[in-house]
Design a protein around this motif. Structure first.
Motif, short mmCIF file in Angstrom:
data_model
loop_
_atom_site.label_atom_id
_atom_site.label_comp_id
_atom_site.label_asym_id
_atom_site.label_seq_id
_atom_site.Cartn_x
_atom_site.Cartn_y
_atom_site.Cartn_z
N LEU A 103 33.21 52.46 17.60
CA LEU A 103 34.09 51.68 17.05
C LEU A 103 33.24 50.54 16.19
CD1 LEU A 103 36.42 51.22 20.17
CD2 LEU A 103 36.93 52.41 18.25
N GLU A 104 32.30 50.01 16.92
CA GLU A 104 31.48 49.04 16.22
C GLU A 104 30.88 49.59 14.65
OE1 GLU A 104 27.18 46.88 16.87
OE2 GLU A 104 28.58 47.13 18.65
N GLU A 105 30.58 50.79 14.59
CA GLU A 105 30.12 51.40 13.47
C GLU A 105 31.36 51.93 12.59
OE1 GLU A 105 27.64 54.46 14.81
OE2 GLU A 105 25.99 53.18 15.76
N GLN A 106 32.50 51.60 13.00
CA GLN A 106 33.73 52.22 12.37
C GLN A 106 33.63 53.49 11.91
OE1 GLN A 106 35.11 49.28 9.40
NE2 GLN A 106 33.77 47.76 10.52
N ARG A 107 33.03 54.56 12.61
CA ARG A 107 32.97 55.86 12.52
C ARG A 107 34.43 56.37 12.34
NH1 ARG A 107 28.45 59.38 13.64
NH2 ARG A 107 26.41 58.07 13.79
N GLN A 108 34.45 57.81 11.57
CA GLN A 108 35.34 58.22 11.35
C GLN A 108 35.32 59.88 11.81
OE1 GLN A 108 38.76 57.50 11.03
NE2 GLN A 108 38.56 55.44 10.56
N SER A 109 36.00 60.59 12.54
CA SER A 109 35.92 61.77 12.69
C SER A 109 37.20 62.74 12.78
CB SER A 109 35.36 62.01 14.19
OG SER A 109 35.21 63.36 14.58
N ALA A 110 37.02 63.85 11.75
CA ALA A 110 38.22 64.86 11.60
C ALA A 110 38.32 65.74 12.84
CB ALA A 110 37.97 65.48 10.27
N ILE A 111 37.26 65.77 13.69
CA ILE A 111 37.70 66.90 14.66
C ILE A 111 37.38 66.12 16.16
CG2 ILE A 111 37.20 68.72 13.53
CD1 ILE A 111 34.34 68.80 14.48
N LEU A 112 37.68 64.88 16.16
CA LEU A 112 37.35 64.28 17.51
C LEU A 112 38.29 64.65 18.55
CD1 LEU A 112 35.70 61.87 18.82
CD2 LEU A 112 37.72 60.59 18.80
N HIS A 113 39.56 65.11 18.19
CA HIS A 113 40.46 65.73 19.20
C HIS A 113 40.02 66.96 19.77
CE1 HIS A 113 41.38 67.72 15.31
NE2 HIS A 113 42.06 68.71 16.04
N LEU A 114 38.83 67.67 19.14
CA LEU A 114 38.28 69.07 19.77
C LEU A 114 37.30 68.49 20.43
CD1 LEU A 114 38.96 71.20 16.75
CD2 LEU A 114 40.07 70.88 18.70
N THR A 115 36.24 67.45 19.67
CA THR A 115 34.73 67.51 20.33
C THR A 115 34.82 66.65 21.36
OG1 THR A 115 34.43 65.70 18.67
CG2 THR A 115 33.62 67.78 17.96
N GLU A 116 35.91 65.63 21.52
CA GLU A 116 35.78 64.84 22.76
C GLU A 116 36.08 65.37 24.18
OE1 GLU A 116 36.46 62.15 25.85
OE2 GLU A 116 38.22 63.41 25.04
N PRO A 117 37.08 66.42 24.18
CA PRO A 117 37.53 67.24 25.32
C PRO A 117 36.57 68.34 25.45
CG PRO A 117 39.18 67.43 23.49
CD PRO A 117 38.30 66.46 23.04
N THR A 118 36.03 68.84 24.36
CA THR A 118 34.85 69.88 24.72
C THR A 118 33.67 68.97 25.18
OG1 THR A 118 35.48 70.99 22.71
CG2 THR A 118 33.40 71.39 23.51
N SER A 119 33.31 67.72 24.98
CA SER A 119 32.00 67.48 25.61
C SER A 119 32.05 67.01 27.15
CB SER A 119 31.74 65.86 24.91
OG SER A 119 32.80 64.87 25.24
N ARG A 120 33.23 67.00 27.59
CA ARG A 120 33.37 66.77 28.96
C ARG A 120 33.34 67.99 29.65
NH1 ARG A 120 39.21 65.20 29.45
NH2 ARG A 120 39.59 64.34 27.14
#
Length: 221
Positions: A103-120
């Motif tokens: 959030l601080e770095e204002q990053r954008q990710s096109a596949i966060l909806h895939l990578t975040e649940p995968t990381s768990r």
């Protein structure tokens, strides 16, 4: 954290609209990782929400983490830059440093909806994925940045992969990687999120019913 103004590197470029966009973009990750009780406590302490709003959020959340966090974010998206920066500070208090950094770095990710649940789902196996991607030299840096935080290490590695490969980092490639490392459950989850596959429902009770019928017949005989 004392109430008052909050300042972070790069915060001069933030606008209320940008803050809302970032919260919405990372909404799913925030909802599944924030501790609602502690978050509400700090938001009240920082004078972001009055007591009445806190009580209303708790009531609507009905004790459920996802529902409560969803209500918290709904309220925050109606606020401004200061409240957004307070959220970043709270994430660090909750030891969610990767989300705070994003959030601080204002990053954008096109596949966060895939990578975040995968990381768990990766656990220690994220290193195998990194090795498959040719990112083995980055493993020590990732571990040093987020020590003892497997989920954060896994997600950061996947974010770096997306940053490096651009559109080459996609759902199909992620599925292939997971399957090549024998992580079929995680691969199927990615396919479900992409909408290409339905989750298999476990059939329950059939054996029990059959055996019950057999017992009933034998009792009659």
């Amino acid at each position: 954290m004392a109430p008052g103004s909050v300042s972070l590197p790069g915060s001069d470029s933030l606008t209320p609209e940008k803050c809302k966009e970032l919260i919405q973009h990372y909404r799913v990750a925030l909802i599944h990782n924030m501790g609602p009780r502690s978050t509400l406590f700090y938001l009240f302490q920082e004078r972001v929400f009055p007591k009445e709003t806190i009580e209303d959020i708790r009531k609507k959340g009905r004790g459920d983490q996802v529902e409560t966090n969803n209500e918290i974010l709904e309220q925050l998206m109606q606020k401004g830059v200061r409240e957004f920066l307070v959220l970043v500070k709270i994430l660090r208090k909750l030891q969610l440093n990767l989300l705070a950094d994003i959030l601080e770095e204002q990053r954008q990710s096109a596949i966060l909806h895939l990578t975040e649940p995968t990381s768990r789902k990766l656990g220690y196996h994220w290193k195998r994925i990194a090795d498959e991607l040719g990112m083995k030299p980055l493993i020590p840096m990732i571990q040093d940045r987020y020590p003892d935080k497997l989920r954060e290490q896994a997600l950061y590695m996947l974010l770096l992969w997306e940053e490096r490969d651009g559109i080459g980092a996609n759902g199909r490639r992620l599925t292939e990687l997971l399957e090549s490392c024998n992580m079929k459950g995680a691969a199927e989850n990615v396919e479900v999120i992409m909408g290409g596959k339905k989750k298999k429902k476990k059939k329950k009770g059939k054996k029990g019913k059959k055996s019950g019928k057999k017992k009933a017949k034998s009792a009659k005989l």
